[in-house]
Scaffold this motif. Structure first.
Motif, PDB file in Angstrom:
ATOM      1  N   TYR A   5       0.766  -1.093   0.094  1.00  0.00           N
ATOM      2  CA  TYR A   5       0.031   0.101  -0.005  1.00  0.00           C
ATOM      3  C   TYR A   5       0.868   1.254  -0.022  1.00  0.00           C
ATOM      4  CZ  TYR A   5      -3.697   3.198   0.828  1.00  0.00           C
ATOM      5  OH  TYR A   5      -4.632   4.460   0.737  1.00  0.00           O
ATOM      6  N   LEU A   6       1.895   1.161   0.688  1.00  0.00           N
ATOM      7  CA  LEU A   6       2.703   2.471   0.609  1.00  0.00           C
ATOM      8  C   LEU A   6       3.323   2.564  -0.660  1.00  0.00           C
ATOM      9  CD1 LEU A   6       4.665   2.140   4.311  1.00  0.00           C
ATOM     10  CD2 LEU A   6       2.605   3.593   3.620  1.00  0.00           C
ATOM     11  N   ALA A   7       3.799   1.845  -1.346  1.00  0.00           N
ATOM     12  CA  ALA A   7       4.247   1.683  -2.668  1.00  0.00           C
ATOM     13  C   ALA A   7       3.211   2.280  -3.528  1.00  0.00           C
ATOM     14  CB  ALA A   7       4.917   0.367  -3.101  1.00  0.00           C
ATOM     15  N   TYR A   8       1.985   1.855  -3.376  1.00  0.00           N
ATOM     16  CA  TYR A   8       0.884   2.475  -4.232  1.00  0.00           C
ATOM     17  C   TYR A   8       0.843   4.035  -3.919  1.00  0.00           C
ATOM     18  CZ  TYR A   8      -4.018   3.589  -5.201  1.00  0.00           C
ATOM     19  OH  TYR A   8      -5.256   4.213  -5.703  1.00  0.00           O
ATOM     20  N   ILE A   9       0.874   4.334  -2.646  1.00  0.00           N
ATOM     21  CA  ILE A   9       0.606   5.733  -2.269  1.00  0.00           C
ATOM     22  C   ILE A   9       1.923   6.511  -2.703  1.00  0.00           C
ATOM     23  CG2 ILE A   9       0.958   7.629  -0.531  1.00  0.00           C
ATOM     24  CD1 ILE A   9      -1.882   6.181  -0.589  1.00  0.00           C
ATOM     25  N   ARG A  10       3.141   6.043  -3.105  1.00  0.00           N
ATOM     26  CA  ARG A  10       4.344   6.542  -3.570  1.00  0.00           C
ATOM     27  C   ARG A  10       4.239   6.689  -5.000  1.00  0.00           C
ATOM     28  NH1 ARG A  10       6.937   2.944  -0.016  1.00  0.00           N
ATOM     29  NH2 ARG A  10       7.908   4.357   1.552  1.00  0.00           N
ATOM     30  N   ARG A  11       3.365   5.885  -5.838  1.00  0.00           N
ATOM     31  CA  ARG A  11       2.893   6.132  -7.247  1.00  0.00           C
ATOM     32  C   ARG A  11       2.110   7.140  -7.427  1.00  0.00           C
ATOM     33  NH1 ARG A  11       2.817   0.216  -6.902  1.00  0.00           N
ATOM     34  NH2 ARG A  11       0.629   0.653  -7.067  1.00  0.00           N
ATOM     35  N   LYS A  12       1.262   7.763  -6.475  1.00  0.00           N
ATOM     36  CA  LYS A  12       0.500   8.800  -6.714  1.00  0.00           C
ATOM     37  C   LYS A  12       1.040  10.165  -6.781  1.00  0.00           C
ATOM     38  CE  LYS A  12      -3.537   6.498  -6.688  1.00  0.00           C
ATOM     39  NZ  LYS A  12      -4.209   6.369  -7.892  1.00  0.00           N
ATOM     40  N   PRO A  13       0.313  11.003  -7.356  1.00  0.00           N
ATOM     41  CA  PRO A  13       0.812  12.581  -7.258  1.00  0.00           C
ATOM     42  C   PRO A  13       0.620  13.044  -6.076  1.00  0.00           C
ATOM     43  CG  PRO A  13      -1.243  12.418  -8.561  1.00  0.00           C
ATOM     44  CD  PRO A  13      -0.775  11.056  -8.331  1.00  0.00           C
ATOM     45  N   CYS A  14       1.349  14.146  -5.759  1.00  0.00           N
ATOM     46  CA  CYS A  14       1.008  14.839  -4.528  1.00  0.00           C
ATOM     47  C   CYS A  14      -0.419  15.306  -4.523  1.00  0.00           C
ATOM     48  CB  CYS A  14       2.022  16.087  -4.509  1.00  0.00           C
ATOM     49  SG  CYS A  14       1.604  17.239  -2.954  1.00  0.00           S
ATOM     50  N   ASN A  30      -2.032  20.787  -8.784  1.00  0.00           N
ATOM     51  CA  ASN A  30      -0.902  21.597  -9.685  1.00  0.00           C
ATOM     52  C   ASN A  30       0.561  21.340  -8.865  1.00  0.00           C
ATOM     53  OD1 ASN A  30      -2.889  22.319 -11.567  1.00  0.00           O
ATOM     54  ND2 ASN A  30      -3.362  24.175 -10.332  1.00  0.00           N
ATOM     55  N   CYS A  31       0.642  20.692  -7.922  1.00  0.00           N
ATOM     56  CA  CYS A  31       2.003  20.167  -7.517  1.00  0.00           C
ATOM     57  C   CYS A  31       2.448  19.289  -8.351  1.00  0.00           C
ATOM     58  CB  CYS A  31       1.891  19.763  -6.121  1.00  0.00           C
ATOM     59  SG  CYS A  31       3.661  19.430  -5.314  1.00  0.00           S
ATOM     60  N   LYS A  32       3.850  19.403  -8.564  1.00  0.00           N
ATOM     61  CA  LYS A  32       4.674  18.349  -9.225  1.00  0.00           C
ATOM     62  C   LYS A  32       5.691  17.729  -8.606  1.00  0.00           C
ATOM     63  CE  LYS A  32       3.556  20.283 -13.532  1.00  0.00           C
ATOM     64  NZ  LYS A  32       1.998  20.266 -13.806  1.00  0.00           N
ATOM     65  N   GLY A  33       5.417  17.978  -7.313  1.00  0.00           N
ATOM     66  CA  GLY A  33       6.529  16.867  -6.385  1.00  0.00           C
ATOM     67  C   GLY A  33       6.344  15.590  -6.401  1.00  0.00           C
ATOM     68  N   GLU A  34       7.415  14.939  -6.093  1.00  0.00           N
ATOM     69  CA  GLU A  34       7.164  13.448  -5.758  1.00  0.00           C
ATOM     70  C   GLU A  34       6.780  13.053  -4.787  1.00  0.00           C
ATOM     71  OE1 GLU A  34      10.129   9.775  -5.765  1.00  0.00           O
ATOM     72  OE2 GLU A  34      10.963  11.136  -7.021  1.00  0.00           O
ATOM     73  N   ALA A  35       5.848  12.053  -4.616  1.00  0.00           N
ATOM     74  CA  ALA A  35       4.940  11.901  -3.448  1.00  0.00           C
ATOM     75  C   ALA A  35       5.636  11.042  -2.535  1.00  0.00           C
ATOM     76  CB  ALA A  35       3.632  11.636  -3.640  1.00  0.00           C
ATOM     77  N   ILE A  36       5.421  11.092  -1.184  1.00  0.00           N
ATOM     78  CA  ILE A  36       5.842  10.244  -0.083  1.00  0.00           C
ATOM     79  C   ILE A  36       4.638  10.100   0.686  1.00  0.00           C
ATOM     80  CG2 ILE A  36       8.276  10.715  -0.176  1.00  0.00           C
ATOM     81  CD1 ILE A  36       7.578  12.699   2.298  1.00  0.00           C
TER      82      ILE A  36
END
Length: 92
Positions: free
Chosen positions: A13-22, A26-32
């Motif tokens: 599930y955490l890997a799934y969340i990391r694949r999602k956008p912020c 309009n934020c282009k940052g990589e999600a954590i």
């Protein structure tokens, strides 16, 4: 009796969340994954209570979650429920 509760964890599930956008539009940052609430003193909440935020927004939410959610008009539990639903659908 001594019952020890376990906080649900899921690397998948955490890997799934990391694949999602912020979560912020309009934020282009990589999600954590941001764990949305505390699970107790020194304990993170369940991995299933995470939302995707970039590093900048992740730092901002830690300065005040209620203020952050109000500023961006986020219904936290609706977002979490939507993420869980899409994760389940993706896995089926």
């Amino acid at each position: 009796m001594n019952f020890k509760t376990r906080t649900p964890r899921s690397k998948s599930y955490l890997a799934y969340i990391r694949r999602k956008p912020c979560l912020i539009i309009n934020c282009k940052g990589e999600a954590i994954p941001h764990h949305s609430s505390a699970g107790g003193v020194g304990i993170k909440c369940s991995d299933y209570h995470t939302i995707p935020l970039c590093h900048i927004h992740h730092d901002e939410i830690h300065r005040g979650q209620t203020t952050f959610l109000d500023k961006y008009a986020i219904d936290l539990w609706r977002v979490i429920a939507g993420l869980l639903e899409s994760y389940i659908m993706e896995k089926s």
